[in-house]
Write a protein that holds these residues in place. Structure first.
Motif, PDB file in Angstrom:
ATOM      1  N   ARG A  46      14.025   0.153  -8.710  1.00  0.00           N
ATOM      2  CA  ARG A  46      14.730  -1.109  -8.503  1.00  0.00           C
ATOM      3  C   ARG A  46      16.236  -0.884  -8.359  1.00  0.00           C
ATOM      4  O   ARG A  46      16.898  -1.519  -7.525  1.00  0.00           O
TER       5      ARG A  46
ATOM      6  N   ALA B  30      11.157  -9.546  -7.279  1.00  0.00           N
ATOM      7  CA  ALA B  30      11.138  -8.889  -5.972  1.00  0.00           C
ATOM      8  C   ALA B  30       9.767  -9.060  -5.327  1.00  0.00           C
ATOM      9  O   ALA B  30       8.755  -8.625  -5.875  1.00  0.00           O
ATOM     10  N   VAL B  31       9.751  -9.686  -4.157  1.00  0.00           N
ATOM     11  CA  VAL B  31       8.519  -9.902  -3.402  1.00  0.00           C
ATOM     12  C   VAL B  31       8.517  -8.920  -2.234  1.00  0.00           C
ATOM     13  O   VAL B  31       9.366  -9.009  -1.342  1.00  0.00           O
ATOM     14  N   LEU B  32       7.591  -7.974  -2.249  1.00  0.00           N
ATOM     15  CA  LEU B  32       7.467  -7.014  -1.156  1.00  0.00           C
ATOM     16  C   LEU B  32       6.629  -7.655  -0.048  1.00  0.00           C
ATOM     17  O   LEU B  32       5.435  -7.894  -0.219  1.00  0.00           O
TER      18      LEU B  32
ATOM     19  N   LEU C 230      11.726  -8.328  -0.097  1.00  0.00           N
ATOM     20  CA  LEU C 230      11.848  -6.977   0.442  1.00  0.00           C
ATOM     21  C   LEU C 230      10.929  -6.905   1.661  1.00  0.00           C
ATOM     22  O   LEU C 230       9.714  -6.855   1.524  1.00  0.00           O
TER      23      LEU C 230
ATOM     24  N   LEU D  94       8.758   1.411  -3.134  1.00  0.00           N
ATOM     25  CA  LEU D  94       8.943  -0.027  -2.952  1.00  0.00           C
ATOM     26  C   LEU D  94       7.917  -0.814  -3.760  1.00  0.00           C
ATOM     27  O   LEU D  94       8.233  -1.862  -4.328  1.00  0.00           O
ATOM     28  N   CYS D  95       6.700  -0.312  -3.799  1.00  0.00           N
ATOM     29  CA  CYS D  95       5.661  -0.973  -4.602  1.00  0.00           C
ATOM     30  C   CYS D  95       6.042  -0.968  -6.077  1.00  0.00           C
ATOM     31  O   CYS D  95       5.887  -1.978  -6.773  1.00  0.00           O
TER      32      CYS D  95
ATOM     33  N   SER E 184       8.721  -3.625  -6.907  1.00  0.00           N
ATOM     34  CA  SER E 184       8.438  -5.038  -6.665  1.00  0.00           C
ATOM     35  C   SER E 184       7.622  -5.654  -7.789  1.00  0.00           C
ATOM     36  O   SER E 184       6.941  -4.978  -8.559  1.00  0.00           O
ATOM     37  N   ASP E 185       7.683  -6.977  -7.840  1.00  0.00           N
ATOM     38  CA  ASP E 185       6.895  -7.743  -8.811  1.00  0.00           C
ATOM     39  C   ASP E 185       5.581  -8.222  -8.223  1.00  0.00           C
ATOM     40  O   ASP E 185       4.626  -8.474  -8.965  1.00  0.00           O
ATOM     41  N   THR E 186       5.553  -8.383  -6.911  1.00  0.00           N
ATOM     42  CA  THR E 186       4.352  -8.877  -6.251  1.00  0.00           C
ATOM     43  C   THR E 186       4.360  -8.446  -4.799  1.00  0.00           C
ATOM     44  O   THR E 186       5.417  -8.119  -4.239  1.00  0.00           O
ATOM     45  N   LEU E 187       3.187  -8.423  -4.178  1.00  0.00           N
ATOM     46  CA  LEU E 187       3.042  -8.080  -2.767  1.00  0.00           C
ATOM     47  C   LEU E 187       2.632  -9.328  -1.994  1.00  0.00           C
ATOM     48  O   LEU E 187       1.714 -10.049  -2.387  1.00  0.00           O
TER      49      LEU E 187
ATOM     50  N   TYR F  52      -1.771  -1.427  -3.398  1.00  0.00           N
ATOM     51  CA  TYR F  52      -0.981  -2.193  -4.374  1.00  0.00           C
ATOM     52  C   TYR F  52      -1.852  -2.711  -5.510  1.00  0.00           C
ATOM     53  O   TYR F  52      -1.373  -2.879  -6.646  1.00  0.00           O
TER      54      TYR F  52
END
Length: 768
Positions: free
Chosen positions: A537, A548-550, A582, A616-617, A620-623, A634
């Protein structure tokens, strides 16, 4: 009063005017008025403008009684403008999605400059998009706003009016207007840049400059009106004469004038037949009229300017012809050299195939030589750890060489050393065809004693291999004969789960042994700890407490030009300042807005060029995705996944899908953008129902992803161990990398039982 007045003159652009006007009205920034000027166009432009005005009150139509030309049409629009800033857009060009929001944010961040210069990209009828070659001049580094004396290199940019936003008060103060005739931008843009007390730049493509196949471009039309360029530069120097304080710019503008004259003179299609002598006479007269000390250019421009100043047309034309002949000769020679080199490489490969294999040598590659990544990278790292004396090499393009560990030898694809390694290494590992990726039309050869492992690139949701024969939009360029020839060389085919095994055996019918061992690239998700997550992060500059939303959409095979399936600006605004998108895409081009330099944490961050999707995964908090195979990877993190399937029917028809992921999803599913926003704002994205769906998804597609997949592969392939491979850790006993720190809190509406699954859902939101 609107923030922006967008002025669009229209003359004989009926085929493109809808797209132009729609690109303005569909902007995520609402503070605008659109002034569309019908320059007495003989086609349907006037009717189109009236149609838009009837359905949208932001459109203000202006109809001129007679054709006046581009400059006077813009002047007519200026008289109607009420916005704080004025933006000009030609009727066959378009604004990029999110452009006005980015311009507005940059204006705010730089203290409302009088002129803001932004970037553009040329869009061709073939679907190709090419960004301005001088984009580096628009860097946002350094202080802003500034004056032209601080960054005079901006005068090297294309002197057009539509790549800038002008403060209306500044236009009125300086009395800027457009003259009639061709090249009307010239006596507007130079005075605007020279007199502005404050300038700023925006390093983002905001305009798509259409390059038509035929017609519509005055620069490609032979016409006497190209002689208007002389009058326009007379106006520029008259402007300087009225302002003695600007005298220092005379040499610069003199050189720019001669560059402009030379470009017209060198063009084959601008000057009518027989008019070239007159053009050179007038160019010579202008050189004498406006010549000033210190105007002589440096380098090879000196000769070209001298020939124009002396009016030596024949010499200028002869040198131009010689330069073109030299360029053609150079290209022909390069083509011949390339052909000879390709023949030498093919011969070299055949010779190397007859030499002994090199024991303990292994060659790896991923995604057609795009760098150290995916399953091959995880296997290479584990192989160096477990296999004594193994020597590894990695095939990658030079721009990705920095991603390869120093312990591995770097090989340029298609080079002699690369072909030697491919022909003589004992082990070849890749997720594409290593030999076919060389670009040399080489048929892969499977040597006795050579071991080839195909890792593939993820769990297949969309059609792959031979199934693409029925999908011309996706597989139209696939060489199926080459595909089968590659598959026939495989000894092993890696599989992450039973679903993958069934697909690979059918779409790549070959004798390879399937290794249903898991996905090696996902091992990191089980090994990483809280420090790794924090480091990931921090490398992205994500502030503590940010969600963070990937966002990783799949490539659309049914679209020639890729663009974001979502209005990212609208989504980011709806989610609020605590969320950061993201965006990682298959190069969605200029449709992805870059973060504006506001001094605040970015709401949208384009991470398409980030070298590690695994990092990146972790960060992040979610995909958020649609049909990307990243969802299968993920899921191993046991973090929320949201699907947006707004174009399901189109995607399924073009590419084909192996199952309906909407029926058995890894989390919440949105069928349109409004539903997606509701999923996030309501907390449903991380509710208990989403967790239940994710658990079922993991059981089906992540049975072997326990952090030991790479070790199982290395022991089986490199050490030839068939028994005693690491046992699979059950799902219940796995401890994936922890999510970024959150504290539990019950949302108000959840306390009232508003969660859609009718259960009490505890949402996790960032702590203070």
């Amino acid at each position: 009063m609107p923030r922006f007045s967008v002025i669009v003159p229209a003359f004989k652009v009926q085929a493109y005017l809808h797209a132009c006007l729609e690109s303005v009205l569909s902007q995520s920034y609402d503070g605008l008025e659109l002034i569309a000027v019908d320059d007495c166009s003989p086609d349907a432009c006037g009717a189109i403008i009236d149609e838009f005005a009837a359905r949208d009150p932001r459109v203000r139509p202006v109809h001129l009684p007679r054709n006046a030309g581009l400059g006077p049409a813009r002047n007519a629009g200026l008289k109607q403008a009420r916005g704080d800033y004025v933006i000009f857009l030609d009727g066959d060009d378009t604004l990029v999605p999110g452009a006005l929001r980015a311009i507005a944010d940059r204006i705010e961040a730089t203290g409302a400059p009088e002129v803001l210069v932004f970037d553009y990209a040329r869009t061709y009828w073939t679907g190709r998009t090419v960004r301005n070659k001088l984009a580096a001049l628009l860097t946002e580094q350094g202080p802003a706003p500034f004056r032209l004396t601080d960054r005079p290199e901006l005068l090297k940019l294309l002197m057009v009016v539509w790549n800038k936003a002008y403060k209306r008060e500044f236009i009125e103060r300086e009395g800027l207007t457009f003259p009639p005739g061709y090249y009307e931008d010239t006596p507007w843009t130079y005075p605007a840049l020279l007199t502005a007390d404050s300038l700023a730049t925006l390093d983002q493509v905001c305009v798509h400059y259409r390059q038509r196949r035929q017609g519509g471009n005055i620069l490609a039309t032979a016409d006497r009106r190209h002689f208007d360029v002389f009058d326009q530069y007379d106006r520029v120097f008259a402007f300087l004469a009225d302002r003695p304080a600007l005298a220092r710019w005379r040499p610069v503008l003199f050189r720019r004038m001669l560059d402009h004259f030379a470009a017209i003179a060198a063009s084959r299609g601008r000057l009518p037949h027989g008019s070239r002598p007159e053009f050179f006479r007038r160019a010579r007269a202008h050189c004498r009229r406006h010549r000033c000390p210190g105007a002589a250019p440096a380098g090879r421009d000196r000769l070209r300017h001298a020939l124009l100043g002396l009016g030596l047309r024949r010499t200028f034309t002869t040198l131009r012809s010689l330069n073109r002949l030299r360029a053609r000769t150079r290209r022909a020679a390069a083509t011949g050299v390339q052909a000879l080199r390709a023949a030498a490489l093919r011969l070299h490969y055949r010779i190397q195939l007859r030499l002994p294999l090199r024991p303990g040598h292994a060659v790896f590659s991923a995604y057609g030589s795009r760098g150290y990544t995916c399953h091959p990278a995880a296997i290479e790292a584990k192989a160096r750890e477990l296999v004594p004396k193994l020597r590894t090499a990695w095939v990658c393009d030079p721009e990705h060489a920095h991603t390869v560990p120093t312990a591995a030898r770097r090989l340029r694809p298609g080079g002699f050393a690369c072909l030697t390694a491919l022909a003589r290494a004992t082990y070849l590992v890749g997720n594409t065809g290593l030999v076919s990726d060389t670009g040399l039309d080489l048929r892969p050869v499977k040597r006795r004693g050579q071991i080839i492992l195909q890792t593939h690139r993820g769990t297949p949701l969309k059609s792959m291999g031979l199934d693409l024969q029925e999908r011309p939009a996706a597989g139209g360029r696939t060489d199926f004969e080459q595909l089968l020839a590659d598959a026939d060389t495989w000894d092993y085919s890696l599989s992450a789960n039973r679903h993958s095994t069934l697909v690979w055996e059918r779409v790549y019918p070959a004798a390879a042994t399937v290794l249903e061992y898991g996905a090696p690239r996902n091992d990191v998700f089980q090994r990483a700890d809280a420090d790794d997550v924090a480091a990931a992060r921090a490398s992205l500059g994500l502030p503590e407490g940010t969600v963070a939303v990937l966002y990783a959409p799949a490539h659309r095979d049914y679209r020639r030009t890729q663009r974001s399936p979502l209005d990212l600006e609208r989504l980011a605004t709806a989610l609020g300042p605590r969320f950061t998108l993201l965006t990682r895409s298959h190069r969605l081009g200029d449709g992805l807005p870059a973060p504006a330099a506001t001094g605040k944490p970015p709401r949208i961050l384009d991470v398409s060029d980030h070298p590690s999707v695994e990092e990146l995964c972790l960060a992040s908090d979610t995909l958020l995705t649609d049909y990307s195979s990243l969802m299968f990877d993920y899921a191993n993190l046991d973090r929320p996944i949201v699907l947006h399937t707004g174009d399901w029917e189109a995607y399924e028809a073009a590419r084909g899908l192996y199952f309906d992921v909407r029926a058995t999803p890894p989390g919440a599913v949105a069928r349109d953008e409004d539903e997606l926003i509701d999923i996030f704002t309501s907390g449903h994205w991380q509710g208990s129902r989403s967790a239940q769906l994710r658990a079922s998804f993991r059981e089906r597609f992540c049975p072997y992803d326990d952090g030991l997949a790479a070790e199982r592969v290395v022991r089986r392939v490199f050490l030839n161990e068939t028994a005693g491979l690491p046992a699979v850790v059950p799902l219940a006993e796995r401890r994936p990398a922890p999510s970024p720190a959150h504290r539990p809190r019950v949302l108000p509406h959840q306390a009232q039982g508003a969660e859609r699954d009718a259960s009490t859902v505890v949402s996790t939101v960032p702590g203070p």
